[in-house]
Design an enzyme around this catalytic site. Structure first.
Site, PDB file in Angstrom:
ATOM      1  N   HIS A  50     -12.426  11.532 -26.613  1.00  0.00           N
ATOM      2  CA  HIS A  50     -12.591  10.353 -27.318  1.00  0.00           C
ATOM      3  C   HIS A  50     -11.591  10.018 -28.284  1.00  0.00           C
ATOM      4  O   HIS A  50     -11.164   8.736 -28.444  1.00  0.00           O
ATOM      5  CB  HIS A  50     -13.881  10.712 -28.349  1.00  0.00           C
ATOM      6  CG  HIS A  50     -15.052  11.039 -27.333  1.00  0.00           C
ATOM      7  ND1 HIS A  50     -15.254  12.144 -27.233  1.00  0.00           N
ATOM      8  CD2 HIS A  50     -16.057  10.192 -26.900  1.00  0.00           C
ATOM      9  CE1 HIS A  50     -16.547  12.372 -26.446  1.00  0.00           C
ATOM     10  NE2 HIS A  50     -16.798  11.122 -26.071  1.00  0.00           N
ATOM     11  N   GLY A  51     -10.783  11.028 -28.897  1.00  0.00           N
ATOM     12  CA  GLY A  51      -9.438  10.566 -29.733  1.00  0.00           C
ATOM     13  C   GLY A  51      -8.600   9.803 -28.700  1.00  0.00           C
ATOM     14  O   GLY A  51      -8.337   8.768 -29.346  1.00  0.00           O
TER      15      GLY A  51
ATOM     16  N   SER B 166     -15.736   2.693 -24.342  1.00  0.00           N
ATOM     17  CA  SER B 166     -17.150   3.131 -24.356  1.00  0.00           C
ATOM     18  C   SER B 166     -18.020   3.089 -25.595  1.00  0.00           C
ATOM     19  O   SER B 166     -17.461   2.506 -26.592  1.00  0.00           O
ATOM     20  CB  SER B 166     -16.846   4.847 -24.185  1.00  0.00           C
ATOM     21  OG  SER B 166     -16.486   5.520 -25.246  1.00  0.00           O
ATOM     22  N   CYS B 167     -19.025   3.421 -25.441  1.00  0.00           N
ATOM     23  CA  CYS B 167     -19.969   3.294 -26.705  1.00  0.00           C
ATOM     24  C   CYS B 167     -19.364   4.054 -27.783  1.00  0.00           C
ATOM     25  O   CYS B 167     -19.423   3.285 -29.016  1.00  0.00           O
ATOM     26  CB  CYS B 167     -21.181   3.889 -26.279  1.00  0.00           C
ATOM     27  SG  CYS B 167     -21.318   5.448 -25.571  1.00  0.00           S
ATOM     28  N   ASN B 168     -19.017   5.224 -27.607  1.00  0.00           N
ATOM     29  CA  ASN B 168     -18.197   6.038 -28.813  1.00  0.00           C
ATOM     30  C   ASN B 168     -17.095   5.344 -29.455  1.00  0.00           C
ATOM     31  O   ASN B 168     -17.018   5.284 -30.673  1.00  0.00           O
ATOM     32  CB  ASN B 168     -17.988   7.470 -28.355  1.00  0.00           C
ATOM     33  CG  ASN B 168     -19.438   8.376 -28.349  1.00  0.00           C
ATOM     34  OD1 ASN B 168     -20.326   8.063 -29.341  1.00  0.00           O
ATOM     35  ND2 ASN B 168     -19.581   8.960 -27.048  1.00  0.00           N
TER      36      ASN B 168
ATOM     37  N   HIS C 264     -26.384   8.692 -29.924  1.00  0.00           N
ATOM     38  CA  HIS C 264     -24.984   9.393 -30.483  1.00  0.00           C
ATOM     39  C   HIS C 264     -25.066   9.638 -31.744  1.00  0.00           C
ATOM     40  O   HIS C 264     -25.231   8.402 -32.690  1.00  0.00           O
ATOM     41  CB  HIS C 264     -23.736   9.019 -29.858  1.00  0.00           C
ATOM     42  CG  HIS C 264     -23.448   8.859 -28.614  1.00  0.00           C
ATOM     43  ND1 HIS C 264     -23.736   9.891 -27.361  1.00  0.00           N
ATOM     44  CD2 HIS C 264     -23.276   7.753 -27.758  1.00  0.00           C
ATOM     45  CE1 HIS C 264     -23.353   9.401 -26.212  1.00  0.00           C
ATOM     46  NE2 HIS C 264     -23.170   8.300 -26.427  1.00  0.00           N
TER      47      HIS C 264
ATOM     48  N   GLY D  82     -16.230   3.740 -18.557  1.00  0.00           N
ATOM     49  CA  GLY D  82     -16.288   4.827 -17.748  1.00  0.00           C
ATOM     50  C   GLY D  82     -14.893   4.785 -16.836  1.00  0.00           C
ATOM     51  O   GLY D  82     -14.583   5.920 -15.956  1.00  0.00           O
TER      52      GLY D  82
HETATM   53  P1  NAD Z   1     -26.159   2.630 -14.438  1.00  0.00           P
HETATM   54  O1  NAD Z   1     -25.975   3.851 -13.491  1.00  0.00           O
HETATM   55  O2  NAD Z   1     -27.319   2.518 -15.407  1.00  0.00           O
HETATM   56  O3  NAD Z   1     -25.927   1.218 -13.757  1.00  0.00           O
HETATM   57  C1  NAD Z   1     -24.980   1.095 -12.862  1.00  0.00           C
HETATM   58  C2  NAD Z   1     -25.340   0.200 -11.554  1.00  0.00           C
HETATM   59  O4  NAD Z   1     -24.626  -0.148 -10.701  1.00  0.00           O
HETATM   60  C3  NAD Z   1     -26.614   0.686 -11.154  1.00  0.00           C
HETATM   61  O5  NAD Z   1     -27.823  -0.186 -11.029  1.00  0.00           O
HETATM   62  C4  NAD Z   1     -26.114   1.100  -9.525  1.00  0.00           C
HETATM   63  O6  NAD Z   1     -27.103   0.781  -8.820  1.00  0.00           O
HETATM   64  C5  NAD Z   1     -25.225   0.031  -9.429  1.00  0.00           C
HETATM   65  N1  NAD Z   1     -24.116   0.090  -8.548  1.00  0.00           N
HETATM   66  C6  NAD Z   1     -23.674   1.352  -8.018  1.00  0.00           C
HETATM   67  N2  NAD Z   1     -22.515   1.256  -7.028  1.00  0.00           N
HETATM   68  C7  NAD Z   1     -22.559  -0.190  -7.054  1.00  0.00           C
HETATM   69  C8  NAD Z   1     -21.658  -0.904  -6.414  1.00  0.00           C
HETATM   70  N3  NAD Z   1     -20.837  -0.466  -5.655  1.00  0.00           N
HETATM   71  N4  NAD Z   1     -21.849  -2.146  -6.513  1.00  0.00           N
HETATM   72  C9  NAD Z   1     -22.483  -2.836  -7.609  1.00  0.00           C
HETATM   73  N5  NAD Z   1     -23.443  -2.050  -8.080  1.00  0.00           N
HETATM   74  C10 NAD Z   1     -23.425  -0.907  -7.889  1.00  0.00           C
HETATM   75  O7  NAD Z   1     -24.816   3.063 -15.344  1.00  0.00           O
HETATM   76  P2  NAD Z   1     -24.431   2.263 -16.870  1.00  0.00           P
HETATM   77  O8  NAD Z   1     -24.876   3.438 -17.770  1.00  0.00           O
HETATM   78  O9  NAD Z   1     -24.663   1.101 -17.005  1.00  0.00           O
HETATM   79  O10 NAD Z   1     -22.914   2.584 -16.775  1.00  0.00           O
HETATM   80  C11 NAD Z   1     -22.085   1.718 -16.256  1.00  0.00           C
HETATM   81  C12 NAD Z   1     -20.550   1.692 -16.828  1.00  0.00           C
HETATM   82  O11 NAD Z   1     -20.797   1.312 -18.592  1.00  0.00           O
HETATM   83  C13 NAD Z   1     -19.842   2.927 -16.709  1.00  0.00           C
HETATM   84  O12 NAD Z   1     -18.519   2.826 -16.790  1.00  0.00           O
HETATM   85  C14 NAD Z   1     -20.323   3.834 -18.118  1.00  0.00           C
HETATM   86  O13 NAD Z   1     -19.474   4.798 -18.259  1.00  0.00           O
HETATM   87  C15 NAD Z   1     -20.043   2.645 -19.056  1.00  0.00           C
HETATM   88  N6  NAD Z   1     -20.958   2.940 -20.338  1.00  0.00           N
HETATM   89  C16 NAD Z   1     -22.053   3.537 -20.278  1.00  0.00           C
HETATM   90  C17 NAD Z   1     -22.997   3.590 -21.392  1.00  0.00           C
HETATM   91  C18 NAD Z   1     -24.223   4.237 -21.213  1.00  0.00           C
HETATM   92  O14 NAD Z   1     -24.573   5.049 -22.369  1.00  0.00           O
HETATM   93  N7  NAD Z   1     -25.036   4.102 -20.388  1.00  0.00           N
HETATM   94  C19 NAD Z   1     -22.504   3.039 -22.569  1.00  0.00           C
HETATM   95  C20 NAD Z   1     -21.186   2.312 -22.710  1.00  0.00           C
HETATM   96  C21 NAD Z   1     -20.348   2.556 -21.629  1.00  0.00           C
END
Ligand code: NAD
Length: 341
Positions: free
Chosen positions: A194-195, A139-141, A220, A110
């Site tokens: 994504h590309g 990212s996942c994709n 996805h 992200g």
């Molecule tokens: P999430 O919201 O499930 O988890 C994030 C966590 O961080 C939460 O527990 C939140 O309370 C906490 N948080 C918020 N602010 C914070 C801070 N200042 N310090 C410490 N903790 C804090 O999010 P996620 O889905 O795990 O996504 C996290 C990252 O991973 C993002 O960059 C996202 O794009 C990436 N990502 C997500 C996915 C998905 O599908 N969920 C897949 C791949 C990558």
């Protein structure tokens, strides 16, 4: 033992923390959280030292009866490396904290690619992360696409990739996401991000991507067309491509005998086999969908957004600290996590 901190204990963070505890060469120093919710309770139940991510919220943890080991500042100081798994954009805000402690950090997909020294995929560009201070696990994709393009590029060369990504509206726990009853071209204007994101791993790959969002939460699905290099020595047959992909450690070839027609049955398959949280760390490719028409390869693959990046984070830790090469790291991660369906 590599001392690993996880800052942000949500969907990705809690999975990475669990995976780190399985590694013989790593120790989880602790996890940092903003609020004393059920995930904070889980961390405590797992025996993971819990640190307050935001100092003026410490009293909320006290009120909830959840014991803290300290503040995120202390956590980062004690670690050899931090895995930042905070929501998109927060990782960038956290970077000065990691820099202040001279602690290398991994960020998630992200975050913007220009936040870091390099973007990372264990199959495609492991060595690029060696010695880097700031690395983004894509990212996942992008992880799913990189795992697919790496062997195709190596075996045949890729002339052009065209991918339509049918994206889940939100994760199962994201009750504020959608759509609930629609099919959204997203983004409407091409290309989708994504590309260009794949190009952070494969700078020279010619790729166009289109995205849709649908009312689904489980996974996805990618509809993939790869035009293979027409100058290569003859085109592979569909069976040869199937065999090539079956060799990949993080790819699950769904066979027709499995009778798996979509993400629901894939998740069921993973749950039945005792996968934690029903996670599918592998790209899930429908073997029957793999087709070659002239120099065009087509296939469908499903990607479990909540978990495919988890083994990649584990490998990125070793890559950054230079403690194993790509093959060794992937093998250790796969063995300890139980990769392969
Ligand atoms: P999430 O919201 O499930 O988890 C994030 C966590 O961080 C939460 O527990 C939140 O309370 C906490 N948080 C918020 N602010 C914070 C801070 N200042 N310090 C410490 N903790 C804090 O999010 P996620 O889905 O795990 O996504 C996290 C990252 O991973 C993002 O960059 C996202 O794009 C990436 N990502 C997500 C996915 C998905 O599908 N969920 C897949 C791949 C990558």
């Amino acid at each position: 033992m590599i001392q690993v901190a996880v800052n942000g204990y949500g969907t990705i963070g809690k999975r990475v923390a669990d995976a780190v505890t399985l590694q013989p060469d790593m120790e989880l120093v602790g996890v940092a959280k903003t609020s004393p919710n059920h995930e904070a309770e889980l961390a405590a139940e797992n025996g993971y030292p819990l640190y307050a991510a935001v100092e003026d919220r410490i009293e909320l943890f006290d009120a909830a009866g959840i014991e803290l080991a300290g503040t995120v500042d202390e956590l980062v100081d004690a670690a050899d490396i931090v895995v930042d798994a905070c929501p998109s954009g927060i990782g960038a805000e956290n970077r000065p904290l990691y820099e202040a402690h001279d602690t290398p950090a991994l960020y998630q997909g992200g975050e913007d690619a220009d936040l870091v020294d390099t973007s990372f995929n264990a199959r495609a560009n492991y060595a690029d992360a060696e010695g880097a201070d700031h690395v983004r696990v894509v990212s996942c994709n992008t992880t799913g696409l990189s795992r697919l393009f790496a062997p195709l590029e190596e075996a045949y060369g890729v002339e052009k990739a065209r991918v339509t990504l049918v994206r889940r509206g939100g994760d199962p726990g994201q009750t504020d996401r959608g759509p609930i009853n629609d099919i959204l071209p997203n983004p409407v204007a091409l290309p989708s991000h994504h590309g260009p994101d794949v190009n952070t791993i494969f700078p020279d790959l010619s790729i166009d991507t289109l995205g849709l969002k649908v009312p689904a939460t489980l996974m996805h699905t990618h509809s993939v067309n790869v035009q293979l290099d027409p100058d290569a020595d003859g085109m592979p047959s569909a069976d040869e491509v199937r065999e090539l992909l079956a060799e990949e450690d993080r790819t699950f070839m769904i066979q027709s005998r499995h009778d798996i027609d979509g993400a629901g049955k894939l998740k069921e398959y993973a749950l039945d086999r005792g996968r934690p949280r029903g996670d599918l760390w592998e790209n899930c490719v429908w073997t029957e969908s793999v087709s070659v028409e002239d120099d065009d390869l087509y296939l469908f693959q499903a990607i479990h957004q909540e978990s495919d990046v988890v083994p990649e984070n584990v490998d990125a830790i070793r890559a950054v600290l230079g403690t194993a090469d790509a093959g060794e790291s992937r093998e250790r991660t796969d063995e300890t996590m139980g990769m392969g369906l």
